[in-house]
Design an enzyme around this catalytic site. Structure first.
Site, PDB file in Angstrom:
ATOM      1  N   LEU A 163       0.814  -1.210   0.000  1.00  0.00           N
ATOM      2  CA  LEU A 163       0.000   0.000   0.000  1.00  0.00           C
ATOM      3  C   LEU A 163       0.853   1.268   0.000  1.00  0.00           C
ATOM      4  CD1 LEU A 163      -2.767  -1.010   2.578  1.00  0.00           C
ATOM      5  CD2 LEU A 163      -2.871  -1.126   0.087  1.00  0.00           C
ATOM      6  N   GLU A 164       2.147   1.109   0.213  1.00  0.00           N
ATOM      7  CA  GLU A 164       3.008   2.287   0.298  1.00  0.00           C
ATOM      8  C   GLU A 164       3.983   2.355  -0.886  1.00  0.00           C
ATOM      9  OE1 GLU A 164       4.234   3.434   4.349  1.00  0.00           O
ATOM     10  OE2 GLU A 164       3.156   1.668   5.046  1.00  0.00           O
ATOM     11  N   MET A 165       5.077   1.619  -0.830  1.00  0.00           N
ATOM     12  CA  MET A 165       6.087   1.722  -1.895  1.00  0.00           C
ATOM     13  C   MET A 165       6.135   0.478  -2.781  1.00  0.00           C
ATOM     14  SD  MET A 165       8.803   3.594   0.641  1.00  0.00           S
ATOM     15  CE  MET A 165       9.972   4.336  -0.487  1.00  0.00           C
TER      16      MET A 165
END
Length: 367
Positions: free
Chosen positions: A137-139
């Site tokens: 969900l981030e990187m």
């Protein structure tokens, strides 16, 4: 003299390129300025000593978007200096607009923290630094892919060599470098700090707010805001020892409790407990709580004053705190006056550190 300089330069470059397995070249220890009034309960791991080149490398990695799959998101995307290293969003937003599970916590004064993230899933700053890279969900990268990408960037192998004595790039070194930079993010010159140092005299309202913040209320005897029970001491942070700095602060009832710390400990008595963050620069870090449900400090204070919800893991220090007599079955309320609420808000603004959020050593080196 001029000819010697030209002879020396190729020789130096040759030495640099041949020192892949040597000690770091011209890499001095980084002298970290520890605020005397913060105390000595901080962590500097022996296997990751801070160096000038290590901090410089960590700063680059912190702000480099190529650590994300689509080259759009860096650590600095969700941790912006002007917002005291938060992002101004209710929940963190990663690549392709993916929304995370929690809001972005400030990366300020992390050396005085024991467990990391809202649910305590990381035990060290080094582990915390790597977590977002692999979070889909981030990187949304693997550490192996990041290592390969950085190894192909001609800037990085020499920098890793300077920082760690080897041009080989590894996940361990990436985490250590970012953690070194994050350890420099010390905020210690707010007006609150100046009060402690004797260089700023608070107004009557600010003094009242500070007293209320630090005081646990005893109905009919001592009036207080009950803030300092969870946001401890001069650091205004949660207890760094084990998971003692995690609390259920009455946001939800039993039917709506989130997993929180229970996700890590698997203990049902930890359900609904989340990390008590530092309140340093809190006026800059809205929205508030682990899910960003409150947009203003006034809303936060109103929650604690009038809207705490009962549940089986509600923190006892919140459950029994009130400025008025309480009886079994009564709603949990602090019963603060409007004057007291305004004073606490005024004090919270004293925690803003303008010097820190404008320090060029913490800024994006790519800009």
């Amino acid at each position: 003299m001029q000819s010697r300089k030209f002879i020396f330069l190729p020789l130096l470059l040759s030495l640099l390129s041949s020192c892949e397995e040597s000690e770091p070249i011209n890499n001095q220890p980084y002298v970290l300025e520890i605020p005397a009034h913060f105390g000595k309960q901080y962590v500097l791991p022996e296997d990751n000593p801070m160096t000038v080149k290590g901090v410089e490398l960590g700063r680059m990695l912190f702000y480099d978007p190529q650590l994300s799959r689509d080259h759009s998101t860096s650590c600095g995307t969700c941790h912006q200096q002007k917002l005291a290293f938060t992002d101004g969003k209710a929940k963190a937003e990663g690549i392709h607009g993916r929304i995370g599970d929690f809001s972005s916590m400030s990366t300020v004064n992390l050396m005085w923290t024991g467990k990391f993230f809202w649910d305590g899933r990381a035990a060290s700053m080094e582990e915390q630094a790597l977590g977002p890279i692999e979070n889909v969900l981030e990187m949304d990268m693997t550490l192996e892919e990041v290592v390969e990408r950085l190894s192909q960037d001609e800037r990085y192998p020499p920098l890793f060599n300077l920082a760690f004595g080897s041009s080989e790039i590894t996940p361990d070194k990436i985490g250590k470098a970012i953690a070194q930079f994050e350890r420099t993010l010390i905020s210690s010159n707010s007006k609150y700090d100046q009060i402690i140092k004797g260089t700023y005299t608070p107004t009557e309202q600010e003094k009242l707010g500070m007293d209320l913040f630090l005081t646990h209320p005893i109905a009919g005897e001592i009036r207080g805001g009950n803030c300092g029970d969870c946001h401890l001491g001069v650091l205004t942070s949660g207890d760094p020892i084990s998971f003692r700095g995690f609390h259920n602060n009455g946001l939800d009832d039993n039917d709506n409790l989130k997993e929180g710390l229970m996700e890590v400990t698997k203990n049902e008595f930890d359900k609904g407990k989340f990390k008590a963050p530092t309140l340093r620069n809190i006026a800059l870090t809205a929205p508030y709580m682990h899910d960003g449900r409150f947009n203003t400090l006034e809303e936060v204070l109103e929650h604690y004053d009038q809207h705490v919800k009962r549940s089986r893991t509600l923190d006892p220090l919140i459950q029994e705190a009130s400025n008025e007599p309480i009886f079994p079955g009564d709603p949990i309320k602090l019963h603060l006056t409007q004057k007291e609420k305004d004073a606490i808000i005024a004090f919270l603004h004293l925690l803003t550190d303008e010097e820190f959020i404008n320090n060029p050593n913490h800024s994006d080196p790519f800009n």
